[in-house]
Scaffold this motif. Sequence first.
Motif, short mmCIF file in Angstrom:
data_model
loop_
_atom_site.label_atom_id
_atom_site.label_comp_id
_atom_site.label_asym_id
_atom_site.label_seq_id
_atom_site.Cartn_x
_atom_site.Cartn_y
_atom_site.Cartn_z
N VAL A 239 76.91 10.51 -35.17
CA VAL A 239 77.66 9.36 -35.00
C VAL A 239 76.75 8.36 -34.00
O VAL A 239 76.87 7.08 -34.10
CB VAL A 239 79.07 9.56 -34.52
CG1 VAL A 239 79.74 8.22 -34.02
CG2 VAL A 239 79.70 10.10 -35.50
N LEU A 240 76.48 8.94 -32.65
CA LEU A 240 75.85 8.21 -31.91
C LEU A 240 74.51 7.49 -32.18
O LEU A 240 73.93 6.57 -31.55
CB LEU A 240 75.66 9.00 -30.55
CG LEU A 240 76.86 9.39 -29.74
CD1 LEU A 240 76.75 10.41 -28.68
CD2 LEU A 240 77.71 8.01 -29.23
N ALA A 241 73.90 8.36 -33.27
CA ALA A 241 72.72 7.98 -33.70
C ALA A 241 72.66 6.48 -34.42
O ALA A 241 71.77 5.81 -34.58
CB ALA A 241 71.92 9.13 -34.62
N MET A 242 74.02 6.24 -34.92
CA MET A 242 74.10 4.99 -35.67
C MET A 242 74.22 3.79 -34.78
O MET A 242 74.44 2.68 -35.27
CB MET A 242 75.52 5.33 -36.59
CG MET A 242 75.45 6.39 -37.46
SD MET A 242 77.05 6.44 -38.42
CE MET A 242 76.77 7.87 -39.50
N GLU A 243 74.37 4.08 -33.35
CA GLU A 243 74.42 3.15 -32.34
C GLU A 243 75.62 2.19 -32.54
O GLU A 243 75.48 0.96 -32.71
CB GLU A 243 73.10 2.19 -32.23
CG GLU A 243 72.15 3.11 -32.01
CD GLU A 243 70.79 2.18 -31.52
OE1 GLU A 243 70.97 1.19 -32.23
OE2 GLU A 243 69.74 2.72 -31.35
N PRO A 244 77.18 2.81 -32.64
CA PRO A 244 78.31 1.88 -32.96
C PRO A 244 78.53 1.25 -31.75
O PRO A 244 78.29 1.90 -30.65
CB PRO A 244 79.44 3.06 -33.43
CG PRO A 244 78.71 4.25 -32.98
CD PRO A 244 77.31 4.19 -32.76
N ASP A 245 79.33 0.11 -31.62
CA ASP A 245 80.03 -0.42 -30.69
C ASP A 245 81.38 0.18 -30.43
O ASP A 245 81.98 0.04 -29.38
CB ASP A 245 80.26 -1.79 -31.04
CG ASP A 245 79.30 -2.68 -31.40
OD1 ASP A 245 78.19 -2.68 -30.64
OD2 ASP A 245 79.20 -3.26 -32.29
N GLY A 246 81.89 1.07 -31.47
CA GLY A 246 83.14 1.96 -31.41
C GLY A 246 83.30 2.93 -32.09
O GLY A 246 82.81 2.96 -33.28
N VAL A 247 84.20 3.95 -31.87
CA VAL A 247 84.50 4.95 -32.70
C VAL A 247 85.93 4.88 -33.09
O VAL A 247 86.71 4.79 -32.07
CB VAL A 247 84.00 6.50 -32.31
CG1 VAL A 247 84.49 7.45 -33.12
CG2 VAL A 247 82.48 6.47 -32.25
N PHE A 248 86.37 4.88 -34.52
CA PHE A 248 87.75 5.08 -34.51
C PHE A 248 88.18 6.41 -35.19
O PHE A 248 87.34 7.16 -36.04
CB PHE A 248 88.19 3.97 -35.84
CG PHE A 248 89.48 4.21 -36.20
CD1 PHE A 248 90.51 3.84 -35.56
CD2 PHE A 248 89.83 4.64 -37.47
CE1 PHE A 248 92.04 3.90 -36.01
CE2 PHE A 248 91.25 4.70 -37.98
CZ PHE A 248 92.22 4.31 -37.12
#
Length: 458
Positions: A239-248
């Motif tokens: 998930v962090l490798a996708m470089e998200p601005d947020g996680v739901f």
Amino acid sequence: MSQISERLMRGVSKPAGAAALLVLEDGAVFRGTSCAAAGEVYGEICFNTSLEGYLEVITDPSYAGQIITMTYPQIGNYGVNREDAQAEVPALRGLVVRDMCATPSNWRSELTLPDYLREHGVVAVEGVDTRALVRHVRDHGAQRAVLSTVDTDEASLLAKVRASESIVGVNLAATVSCDAPHTFAELPASHEFAVAGGAAPRHRVVAYDCGAKRSILENLVRAGCDLTVVPWDTPAADVLAMEPDGVFLSNGPGDPEAVEGTYVQVEQLLGKVPVFGICLGHQMISKAAGADIEKLKFGHRGGNHPVMNLLTGRVEITAQNHGFSLVFPSLGALVPELSGGFKGHEDDLRFWANAHIAPVVQNERFGRIQLTHVNLNDGTAEGIAFLDIPAFSVQYHPEASPGPTDAHYLFTAFTRLMDGRADYLDIDIAEDRLAGWTFGAQQATVPGATASVTEGGR
């Protein structure tokens, strides 16, 4: 009787269904008639008090493993529009109603509810005294049940249900999650008569699918989220490798203790990226912080639950669907200087509503955590916010499918959290609850069309 009379009678009557039996593990028996697919199913008996939105209830993946009783007596009156469904297939085990409508009347209806249930092999029974059934569950608690149209012997069914599996300790989220990551940008065209299109995407969000309702994902899209949905047990590193601005973290069914594959990942995400959780997602955040979760006597399911926002003093009428709840004192010791000087925990959290205080605890893993929302019916925890990292969660359903829109502001709050605003929860909910509604300003489109297409999926 004349031919005209016979034709009229056929138009207003429905044929009697086969005998059906509902038996609870404590020996309670309720008789009715089949009104959908034939068969025999086992699950936890529960009830939902919503007055409308039966299709959204029936297709909510959070009902996996359960037999739903609708307390409103007439179900199916406005038929079924497939774009209102919250999942491609219903996950519930069975349905119990007082009276099932076989001749719906609504301009959006594509088919009858009984036909929809038969299409998906859902066993349902009507003619049950649902008032007596709900009173029994409220008095004696949630329990295993069997619903059968093929075996109507009470002793036989009682022996079967007592030998059946409980949902406690079972990971039901894994049964309703997606199989692989996929993008989601779907906004039903048949909703355009009432709801405007979404904001332009400006935040990349990864959503853990533990049994996500489609309307929740749609609300994230409308709030401006470029959404990627991932399976329930996706590693935090991926998930962090996708470089998200947020996680739901989505809603989902069953016992949160059994969904270790999610809350272990959440523990690794907290503090590294803004996180927002709803329902099971709220419990996943709580578990990641080391909290205890308790099973409620008969759960919260319906569209009329009053919840106080301790930060504002406003009361929200909320939609809910859960059978487990956070034990707030287990998060840590109170911080007296941030909790009105109080040093001891209260079992009934309505104490804090009466005191007009949003208490704060010191958590061993993530620092200060504040109680933000309390259920005014039974004093259970309904929301928390982390003060030292960007994360918050609520136990109820702000997407209002079905239910009131009082809590819609939480989707806006998530975008503000991703913007880095400390005042992300400081929102006028009276104004926000109407955001995006057009109420007939646009001409309705043909049912069945969609504004865009989901890539990938279940």
